[in-house]
Design an enzyme around this catalytic site. Structure first.
Site, PDB file in Angstrom:
ATOM      1  N   GLY A  86       0.819  -1.045   0.181  1.00 20.92           N
ATOM      2  CA  GLY A  86      -0.006  -0.193   0.240  1.00 20.92           C
ATOM      3  C   GLY A  86       0.732   1.208   0.010  1.00 20.92           C
ATOM      4  O   GLY A  86       1.978   1.131   0.261  1.00 20.92           O
ATOM      5  N   GLY A  87       0.505   2.280  -0.126  1.00 15.88           N
ATOM      6  CA  GLY A  87       0.985   3.438  -0.018  1.00 15.88           C
ATOM      7  C   GLY A  87       1.668   3.540  -1.533  1.00 15.88           C
ATOM      8  O   GLY A  87       1.355   3.238  -2.674  1.00 15.88           O
ATOM      9  N   GLN A  88       2.136   4.999  -1.851  1.00 13.93           N
ATOM     10  CA  GLN A  88       2.345   5.993  -2.812  1.00 13.93           C
ATOM     11  C   GLN A  88       3.936   5.281  -2.797  1.00 13.93           C
ATOM     12  O   GLN A  88       4.772   4.749  -3.011  1.00 13.93           O
ATOM     13  CB  GLN A  88       2.099   7.070  -2.740  1.00 13.93           C
ATOM     14  N   ILE A 161       5.989   3.657   6.023  1.00 12.61           N
ATOM     15  CA  ILE A 161       5.118   2.261   6.776  1.00 12.61           C
ATOM     16  C   ILE A 161       5.011   2.119   5.299  1.00 12.61           C
ATOM     17  O   ILE A 161       3.556   3.449   5.209  1.00 12.61           O
ATOM     18  CB  ILE A 161       4.943   2.408   8.261  1.00 12.61           C
ATOM     19  N   GLY A 173       6.741  -3.572   4.820  1.00 15.14           N
ATOM     20  CA  GLY A 173       7.148  -2.841   6.786  1.00 15.14           C
ATOM     21  C   GLY A 173       7.823  -1.342   6.990  1.00 15.14           C
ATOM     22  O   GLY A 173       7.071  -0.818   6.867  1.00 15.14           O
ATOM     23  N   ALA A 175      10.948   1.677   6.686  1.00 16.12           N
ATOM     24  CA  ALA A 175      12.015   2.592   6.675  1.00 16.12           C
ATOM     25  C   ALA A 175      12.296   3.632   7.516  1.00 16.12           C
ATOM     26  O   ALA A 175      11.609   4.137   7.207  1.00 16.12           O
ATOM     27  CB  ALA A 175      12.230   2.658   5.370  1.00 16.12           C
ATOM     28  N   CYS A 191       5.430   9.722  -0.613  1.00 18.02           N
ATOM     29  CA  CYS A 191       4.231   9.684   0.230  1.00 18.02           C
ATOM     30  C   CYS A 191       3.384  10.293  -0.518  1.00 18.02           C
ATOM     31  O   CYS A 191       2.379   9.924   0.401  1.00 18.02           O
ATOM     32  CB  CYS A 191       4.595   8.850   1.731  1.00 18.02           C
TER      33      CYS A 191
END
Length: 247
Positions: A86-88, A161, A173, A175, A191
């Site tokens: 997930g995320g960018q 995350i 996980g 960074a 992000c």
């Protein structure tokens, strides 16, 4: 304990077996890490491998999560990898401690929001070992530090995350920026956060000269406080990634 993101609780159920803890030396290619992570997560879901925390560093690269937008890649300074998490967009590189977290949420509680909040709490507690006040935010995933030296309402992200869940086993996980080249973030909108009040920082940028060994010790100590015991005698560095066992 309650997080600032609504009223999400932090802390997961304890598993019956200790978690394996591995540290790789050198720079691990991203494709290698993804393949190993997928293999291990499948083995955990099948009940033939223990849960795993894997600490490593990557060569300079960008990764795109499932919500990444093309215009947020400003300049392709480094290879861009589709992460599946997930995320960018985010950056990985030397001087950043990447921690891949492979836990079985069938045993620990099937609550993804609580899992993410617990990852944030883990990093916040680890940073407190070095007198760094990390915080979570209701509208921004990750761990942030206030930067009054930069101006009012200024904050910088120190840990990103991004997670993926397959068969209720977690992948990817955290960074945590220790002493990485922060100029490398200029090639992306990290992000997806473009507000000029919010930047990127590291422990070195904040004036804390910490070694990976010191960071790893704090991460392990606080992990055990939140998630439960780590298997003893399994923390030695793995210098040859291809030999890293899948089960």
């Amino acid at each position: 304990m309650i997080s600032a993101r609504d009223d999400v609780m932090v802390g997961l159920d304890r598993a019956a077996s200790p978690v394996e803890w591995r540290i790789s030396e050198g720079l691990v290619p991203y494709e290698t890490a993804l393949a190993l992570m997928d293999t291990r997560a499948a083995a955990i879901a099948d009940g033939v491998a223990s849960e795993l925390i894997w600490l490593l560093e990557h060569p300079p690269l960008y990764t795109a999560g499932t919500s990444a937008k093309a215009h947020e890649l400003i300049e392709a300074r480094f290879p861009l990898h589709s992460a599946g998490r997930g995320g960018q967009l985010t950056y990985h590189g030397p001087g950043q401690r990447v921690v891949y977290v492979m836990l079985d949420l069938k045993r620990r509680g099937q609550d993804v929001r609580r899992f993410v909040a617990t990852l944030e709490e883990w990093i916040i507690r680890a940073l407190a070992n070095f007198d760094v006040a990390g915080e979570r935010r209701a509208d921004r995933i990750g761990v942030w530090v206030r930067r009054p030296d930069k101006g009012a309402a200024r904050e910088d992200k120190i840990a990103a995350i991004g997670v993926r869940i397959k068969r209720w086993v977690t992948l990817h996980g955290v960074a945590l920026n220790i002493d990485c080249d922060l100029s490398h973030y200029a090639g992306i909108v990290p992000c997806g956060v473009s507000d000029p009040r919010y930047g990127i920082t590291s422990l070195a940028d904040l004036g804390h000269a910490m070694t990976l060994r010191e960071i790893d010790a704090a991460l392990r100590r606080e992990f055990e406080n939140l998630f439960g015991p780590v298997a003893r005698g399994q923390a030695a560095a793995e210098s040859l990634v291809p030999s890293f066992p899948a089960t």
